[in-house]
Enzyme design. Structure first.
Site, PDB file in Angstrom:
ATOM      1  N   LYS A  61     -13.527 -12.822   4.990  1.00  0.00           N
ATOM      2  CA  LYS A  61     -12.209 -12.335   4.564  1.00  0.00           C
ATOM      3  C   LYS A  61     -11.296 -13.518   4.240  1.00  0.00           C
ATOM      4  O   LYS A  61     -10.479 -13.454   3.328  1.00  0.00           O
ATOM      5  CB  LYS A  61     -11.600 -11.487   5.685  1.00  0.00           C
ATOM      6  CG  LYS A  61     -10.273 -10.872   5.313  1.00  0.00           C
ATOM      7  CD  LYS A  61     -10.003  -9.641   6.144  1.00  0.00           C
ATOM      8  CE  LYS A  61      -8.720  -8.967   5.711  1.00  0.00           C
ATOM      9  NZ  LYS A  61      -8.608  -7.604   6.150  1.00  0.00           N
ATOM     10  N   HIS A  80       3.875   3.733   2.223  1.00  0.00           N
ATOM     11  CA  HIS A  80       2.942   4.618   2.918  1.00  0.00           C
ATOM     12  C   HIS A  80       3.452   6.054   2.810  1.00  0.00           C
ATOM     13  O   HIS A  80       4.647   6.310   3.014  1.00  0.00           O
ATOM     14  CB  HIS A  80       2.808   4.198   4.383  1.00  0.00           C
ATOM     15  CG  HIS A  80       1.796   5.008   5.123  1.00  0.00           C
ATOM     16  ND1 HIS A  80       0.434   4.803   4.980  1.00  0.00           N
ATOM     17  CD2 HIS A  80       1.943   6.044   5.984  1.00  0.00           C
ATOM     18  CE1 HIS A  80      -0.209   5.688   5.727  1.00  0.00           C
ATOM     19  NE2 HIS A  80       0.677   6.437   6.346  1.00  0.00           N
TER      20      HIS A  80
HETATM   21  C1  GAR Z   1       0.153   6.161  -2.450  1.00  0.00           C
HETATM   22  O1  GAR Z   1       0.472   7.471  -2.087  1.00  0.00           O
HETATM   23  C2  GAR Z   1       0.456   5.202  -1.328  1.00  0.00           C
HETATM   24  O2  GAR Z   1       1.577   5.571  -0.569  1.00  0.00           O
HETATM   25  C3  GAR Z   1      -0.789   5.287  -0.499  1.00  0.00           C
HETATM   26  O3  GAR Z   1      -1.824   5.318  -1.468  1.00  0.00           O
HETATM   27  C4  GAR Z   1      -1.366   5.994  -2.629  1.00  0.00           C
HETATM   28  C5  GAR Z   1      -1.717   5.169  -3.838  1.00  0.00           C
HETATM   29  O4  GAR Z   1      -1.470   5.865  -5.020  1.00  0.00           O
HETATM   30  N1  GAR Z   1      -0.918   4.177   0.395  1.00  0.00           N
HETATM   31  C6  GAR Z   1      -1.423   4.270   1.622  1.00  0.00           C
HETATM   32  O5  GAR Z   1      -1.876   5.294   2.080  1.00  0.00           O
HETATM   33  C7  GAR Z   1      -1.394   2.983   2.425  1.00  0.00           C
HETATM   34  N2  GAR Z   1      -1.753   3.197   3.776  1.00  0.00           N
HETATM   35  P1  GAR Z   1      -1.430   5.099  -6.404  1.00  0.00           P
HETATM   36  O6  GAR Z   1      -2.701   4.256  -6.514  1.00  0.00           O
HETATM   37  O7  GAR Z   1      -1.410   6.184  -7.431  1.00  0.00           O
HETATM   38  O8  GAR Z   1      -0.182   4.248  -6.448  1.00  0.00           O
END
Ligand code: GAR
Length: 192
Positions: free
Chosen positions: A65, A109
């Protein structure tokens, strides 16, 4: 104008919202780079369409990583990135990026943290039958969806809500909230 990098793993609709908001208004940030850990993700196509350079890196191509993040860090430095904006980046940030960008990494989030951290937060809230869920923007630390909260917006769950309709409502809120928060962070004199 602050240079930001957006990190995404999937569709990239939040990346798109950040691009669109910057194009429609005179905002204080410029997206210098998209970082994507999933070759083939739609976010990469979106970046190509708007001429944002992208770095596509698969962690499995690196011995560790640390090596993976060193490669990203090099590119961030080359591009003069001042703030890292996680937008659906489904990976914990490691010590290499955390120490290089201390206090300068934010995440969005789809829940009112600390409720429903981790994967599928929308599904978790839906199954829990809560009346209110929402969206959180927060600084990133070594934890999973932990770190000081910058902004939150509530989303009401209606009686006849479906998972799909809830998801649509959450995304709508995200697409307005995230550009607003990033604009605020980038337009103050803070060292982001
Ligand atoms: C979003 O809803 C974001 O809040 C979530 O992933 C989605 C990405 O959508 N993030 C998480 O869950 C982080 N823990 P996108 O690729 O269409 O922007």
């Amino acid at each position: 104008m602050k240079k930001i990098a957006v990190f995404a793993s999937g569709s990239g609709s939040n990346f798109q919202a950040l691009v669109d908001a910057a194009q429609a208004n005179q905002l204080s940030y410029e997206i210098a780079l998209l970082v994507c850990d999933k070759p083939g993700a739609y976010a990469i196509e979106r970046a190509d369409k708007v001429d944002v350079p992208s770095l596509v890196v698969s962690p499995k191509d690196f011995a560790s990583k640390v090596d993976y993040e060193k490669e990203i860090l090099q590119k961030l430095n080359d591009s003069g990135v001042e703030l890292i904006v996680l937008a659906g980046y489904m990976r914990l940030i490691g010590e290499t990026l955390l120490s290089a960008y201390e206090g300068r990494i934010v995440n969005i989030h789809p829940s009112l943290l600390p409720s429903f951290p981790g994967k599928d937060a929308i599904g978790q809230a839906f199954q829990a039958k809560v009346k209110v869920t929402g969206v959180t923007v927060h600084y990133v630390d070594e934890g999973m969806d932990t770190g000081p909260i910058i902004a939150q917006e509530a989303v009401r769950m209606d009686e006849d809500e479906t998972r799909e309709s809830l998801e649509a409502k959450i995304h709508q809120v995200e697409h307005l909230l995230y550009p607003n928060v990033i604009q605020k962070l980038c337009s103050t004199n803070r060292n982001v």
